[in-house]
Design an enzyme around this catalytic site. Sequence first.
Site, mmCIF file in Angstrom:
data_model
loop_
_atom_site.group_PDB
_atom_site.id
_atom_site.type_symbol
_atom_site.label_atom_id
_atom_site.label_comp_id
_atom_site.label_asym_id
_atom_site.label_seq_id
_atom_site.Cartn_x
_atom_site.Cartn_y
_atom_site.Cartn_z
ATOM 1 N N CYS A 199 78.442 -44.052 10.572
ATOM 2 C CA CYS A 199 79.705 -43.614 11.191
ATOM 3 C C CYS A 199 79.735 -43.866 12.697
ATOM 4 O O CYS A 199 80.725 -44.387 13.229
ATOM 5 C CB CYS A 199 79.948 -42.137 10.914
ATOM 6 S SG CYS A 199 78.503 -41.077 11.175
ATOM 7 N N HIS B 259 83.615 -37.771 15.819
ATOM 8 C CA HIS B 259 82.495 -38.119 16.694
ATOM 9 C C HIS B 259 83.040 -38.660 18.012
ATOM 10 O O HIS B 259 83.998 -39.444 18.025
ATOM 11 C CB HIS B 259 81.646 -39.234 16.071
ATOM 12 C CG HIS B 259 80.791 -38.795 14.913
ATOM 13 N ND1 HIS B 259 80.666 -37.489 14.505
ATOM 14 C CD2 HIS B 259 79.987 -39.528 14.092
ATOM 15 C CE1 HIS B 259 79.828 -37.437 13.478
ATOM 16 N NE2 HIS B 259 79.411 -38.645 13.198
#
Lengths: 351, 351
Positions: free
Chosen positions: B132, B252
């Site tokens: 990710c 994130h």
Amino acid sequence: MTETQGLHIAVVGATGAVGQQMISTLEKRNLPIKKVTFLSSARSAGTKLSFKGEEVIVQEAKPESFEGIDIALFSAGGSVSKELAPEAVKRGAIVVDNTSAFRMDENVPLVVPEVNEEDLKKHNGIIANPNCSTIQMVVALEPIRQAYGLSKVLVSTYQAVSGAGAAAIAEMKDQARDLLDNKEIEPKILPVGGDKKHYQIAFNVIPQIDKFQDNGFTFEEMKMINETKKIMHMPELAVAATCVRLPVETGHSESVYIEVDQSGVTVDQIKDLLSSAPGVVLEDNPSEQIYPMPANAVGKNDVFVGRIRKDLDEDKGFHLWVVSDNLLKGAAWNSVQIAESLLKLGLVTVK
Amino acid sequence: MTETQGLHIAVVGATGAVGQQMISTLEKRNLPIKKVTFLSSARSAGTKLSFKGEEVIVQEAKPESFEGIDIALFSAGGSVSKELAPEAVKRGAIVVDNTSAFRMDENVPLVVPEVNEEDLKKHNGIIANPNCSTIQMVVALEPIRQAYGLSKVLVSTYQAVSGAGAAAIAEMKDQARDLLDNKEIEPKILPVGGDKKHYQIAFNVIPQIDKFQDNGFTFEEMKMINETKKIMHMPELAVAATCVRLPVETGHSESVYIEVDQSGVTVDQIKDLLSSAPGVVLEDNPSEQIYPMPANAVGKNDVFVGRIRKDLDEDKGFHLWVVSDNLLKGAAWNSVQIAESLLKLGLVTVK
């Protein structure tokens, strides 16, 4: 109050987040103190605080408040310092100022005792306490600089809300509770109380601390850049910072990349250096999952360093993870430590 | 199920945090789907899910489950992928694997469609979906690399707990509530479920994601380093990462420092590039406090980029702040996007 001979110390901003830590740090340390005076805005005047078991009533800070004061620790915002620090100096006090008001003034030493204690000798009444995120970084880097030189510093910070004051802590906690209860929130303080927009901090990350400058960096980032160069006496040092606010109450963390001057330096050499460096605690044992974290640093005066790795491409490059209690080494403890250094160097006299 | 002609798509790990996002992403997009099969461990088999309004009962994933499947999206952990992905391929399925099991296998393309979609043509049945934190970074950097070259990447991450799965989200929320209520907490999952020690994540920062390697970097950090080089076809690129877990549910963030090959590149040139780059949304207006934040990125497929600044010392150096939903572009959306690319490139046929 506690001794017949000793210093008369004033705390300006005594009811604030940092002021409270200044008071408890003064209680814990062994400075000879004969009297304390706690000062604040008119709004907080009258608040009853205690010092070593005795009640002290907070008074409104005015120019006359500084008569007879030996050392005045200021942490009540830049405008208060700009107005009252010169008044305190005029009345014979030495000011240790925790705001950004005088930090870049060339007549004002900017001091982290582990790094540049000797700069205190050049003071003209005011001594500036650096920005919290700067202090912990230079404490970690100075031993490395002394041993191997230093040419570049790139830092990304992970900063706690207490750096924005007690109201910001309350805002984060209230938001966290409301979001857990699926309630609406209405941000009012962070990222910057005096800026136009306010954003969610609980369960979020805000890449803004203090206001933006024309060059796209925030003032917090420019503080880290300029103060690091001044404290280390290295105007030529390459420094860049990205400063970020997180939902942590207290304890700033920093991901720091540095380049040293010497080739062939090893991680073990840097660990050896830092394990005996003043003010530093080495917490670096990956196989045991030992590394610094803010939850472990709260309430401690030290700067914790770990995750030390050599860069995989640049022989002179190293990565470090640096954590400290932003209210203590980042503010209150560094200010009290400056007072202790003044005494040690004979720059203030006990009467 | 929804069309008579179309693909038969399997989701392996259908009840997990990423699996759930894969299903909702498949519902929103326009892939021609004639049937879906949702697979899981024996423990979660029997769970009733829905797809486009129809009930689908989750079945236990076995080698035979993949008979007739055109594309299988795996997100059930590396050991499941290692065991069952070859079985799926044997039965004619193309596997898009979201674990780290095959990412560095030289026979397996590691694909972010905005960057290296053409690599899909070399697949041998398995296609790896990158980590990710890698995906969102390379989406932001590829347009810059194409225009100005790229020689160095230093990244510090601010990663959400959902990257560690649904149980980690629950742990963070439970801890937050308990700490707000002044109750004791007992960490059991983070930073790494399978590691020896577990630490507080609510109101804390943990500089460990995945297990430590012998070189002092974590596996997450090595994933970012190695995968970035593979996706960009730049084994010589200097990359370093420090990966950090924060009390954020989803989204994130990354503080990225890069050096380009060309001299004299301006911030405005980079902003221009990114404002029309595929998959990127430029959010960069400091005077209006516009910058990416995880709370704003949740539920969106894009990679948000802001805080673009030229380094104050290095003419070829730039700082960026990159945010994306780690469950979408970081996982589910990138996997579905690979499926769409396979169709577009004629690498899978609708029957």
